[in-house]
Scaffold this motif. Structure first.
Motif, mmCIF file in Angstrom:
data_model
loop_
_atom_site.group_PDB
_atom_site.id
_atom_site.type_symbol
_atom_site.label_atom_id
_atom_site.label_comp_id
_atom_site.label_asym_id
_atom_site.label_seq_id
_atom_site.Cartn_x
_atom_site.Cartn_y
_atom_site.Cartn_z
ATOM 1 N N SER A 128 0.827 -1.200 0.000
ATOM 2 C CA SER A 128 0.000 0.000 0.000
ATOM 3 C C SER A 128 0.867 1.257 0.000
ATOM 4 C CB SER A 128 -0.931 -0.004 1.222
ATOM 5 O OG SER A 128 -1.612 1.231 1.334
ATOM 6 N N LEU A 129 1.870 1.272 0.847
ATOM 7 C CA LEU A 129 2.745 2.442 0.942
ATOM 8 C C LEU A 129 3.587 2.611 -0.320
ATOM 9 C CD1 LEU A 129 3.904 1.939 4.636
ATOM 10 C CD2 LEU A 129 2.400 3.759 3.785
ATOM 11 N N LEU A 130 4.084 1.510 -0.848
ATOM 12 C CA LEU A 130 4.981 1.585 -2.005
ATOM 13 C C LEU A 130 4.251 1.935 -3.287
ATOM 14 C CD1 LEU A 130 7.266 -1.494 -1.262
ATOM 15 C CD2 LEU A 130 7.763 0.923 -0.821
ATOM 16 N N LEU A 131 2.938 1.679 -3.356
ATOM 17 C CA LEU A 131 2.170 1.993 -4.557
ATOM 18 C C LEU A 131 1.587 3.400 -4.540
ATOM 19 C CD1 LEU A 131 0.315 -1.372 -5.240
ATOM 20 C CD2 LEU A 131 2.015 -0.273 -6.716
ATOM 21 N N LEU A 156 -5.956 0.938 -5.525
ATOM 22 C CA LEU A 156 -5.322 -0.252 -4.964
ATOM 23 C C LEU A 156 -4.617 0.000 -3.636
ATOM 24 C CD1 LEU A 156 -4.650 -3.226 -5.109
ATOM 25 C CD2 LEU A 156 -2.791 -2.685 -6.719
ATOM 26 N N PRO A 157 -3.870 1.095 -3.453
ATOM 27 C CA PRO A 157 -3.277 1.315 -2.126
ATOM 28 C C PRO A 157 -4.312 1.370 -1.000
ATOM 29 C CG PRO A 157 -2.157 2.673 -3.730
ATOM 30 C CD PRO A 157 -3.339 2.056 -4.440
ATOM 31 N N LEU A 158 -5.507 1.902 -1.259
ATOM 32 C CA LEU A 158 -6.556 1.907 -0.237
ATOM 33 C C LEU A 158 -7.048 0.492 0.038
ATOM 34 C CD1 LEU A 158 -8.855 4.973 -1.051
ATOM 35 C CD2 LEU A 158 -7.016 4.815 0.631
ATOM 36 N N MET A 159 -7.256 -0.286 -1.008
ATOM 37 C CA MET A 159 -7.709 -1.660 -0.826
ATOM 38 C C MET A 159 -6.694 -2.467 -0.030
ATOM 39 S SD MET A 159 -9.345 -2.270 -4.637
ATOM 40 C CE MET A 159 -9.611 -4.019 -4.383
ATOM 41 N N LEU A 160 -5.416 -2.217 -0.286
ATOM 42 C CA LEU A 160 -4.367 -2.937 0.433
ATOM 43 C C LEU A 160 -4.277 -2.494 1.890
ATOM 44 C CD1 LEU A 160 -1.695 -2.895 -2.391
ATOM 45 C CD2 LEU A 160 -2.758 -4.940 -1.412
ATOM 46 N N GLU A 161 -4.459 -1.207 2.143
ATOM 47 C CA GLU A 161 -4.454 -0.751 3.531
ATOM 48 C C GLU A 161 -5.622 -1.371 4.293
ATOM 49 O OE1 GLU A 161 -4.426 3.274 6.310
ATOM 50 O OE2 GLU A 161 -4.171 3.465 4.144
#
Length: 206
Positions: free
Chosen positions: A11-14, A114-119
């Motif tokens: 999440s952070l890296l994207l 996607l970063p929100l979905m991963l968080e």
């Protein structure tokens, strides 16, 4: 706990590599150092590759990679729903899912970013991982497009898919159909997805 850690790191890296990026990258790399498995190794490879570029260079590549073509979009409902009214309903369902589990992210991005979905998957592993599984076809298409483009971000998406296991036969069929025909559209649709190299983007590789 490896999967939530991988999801949080991805999440952070994207996210766009703005102010404080180098510190974030180094913290992520340090947190990943003791973790076993291919997912953590793929994220460490990305961190090492990213360290060879300045934040300004990486920011330029980020925009070229994700913001100039829908073939590599980070908005996951686009792969399945395209530019249809159905996508609005999908976005509403994701937003409702977040709220049902007590999470209200800032609304600067759409809920399918996607970063929100991963968080969310890192915060709430069971419903978050189920959400990622529902978008497995899009994740596989994104990963293939990034690899074809020559982007180091392919390793970040690879790390996510490693936490999900092998795709089902149905997920494979859906990904292939979208790759061949493109996402659905109610008017004039985009060119079909392809896993081949995008020649228009030759000038900016990660």
């Amino acid at each position: 706990m490896t999967a939530p850690a991988v999801h949080q790191a991805a999440s952070l890296l994207l996210c766009y590599p703005g102010e404080g990026w180098e510190r974030t990258r180094d913290l992520v790399a340090a947190a990943l150092a003791p973790l076993p498995g291919e997912a953590a190794a793929a994220l460490r490879r990305f961190c090492a590759a990213a360290a060879r570029s300045s934040p300004l260079e990486l920011g330029t590549r980020y925009v070229a990679t994700f913001d100039r073509t829908r073939r590599r979009t980070l908005h996951m409902t686009y792969y399945i729903d395209g530019d249809t009214r159905r996508r609005g309903m999908s976005l509403a369902r994701i937003k409702a899912l977040y709220r049902a589990h007590g999470w209200r992210p800032e609304e600067a991005e759409l809920p399918d970013f996607l970063p929100l979905m991963l968080e969310f998957a890192a915060r709430c592993p069971d419903p978050g991982t189920a959400l990622l599984h529902r978008h497995r076809a899009g994740l596989d298409l994104l990963g293939a497009a990034l690899a074809s483009y020559g982007s180091a971000y392919a390793d970040v998406v690879l790390a996510v898919t490693e936490t999900l296991g092998e795709p089902s036969a149905e997920q494979r069929r859906l990904a292939q159909a979208i790759a061949e025909e493109g996402p659905p559209a109610e008017s004039v649709g985009p060119a079909p997805f392809t896993m081949a190299h995008d020649p228009a983007a030759q000038g900016a590789r990660t």
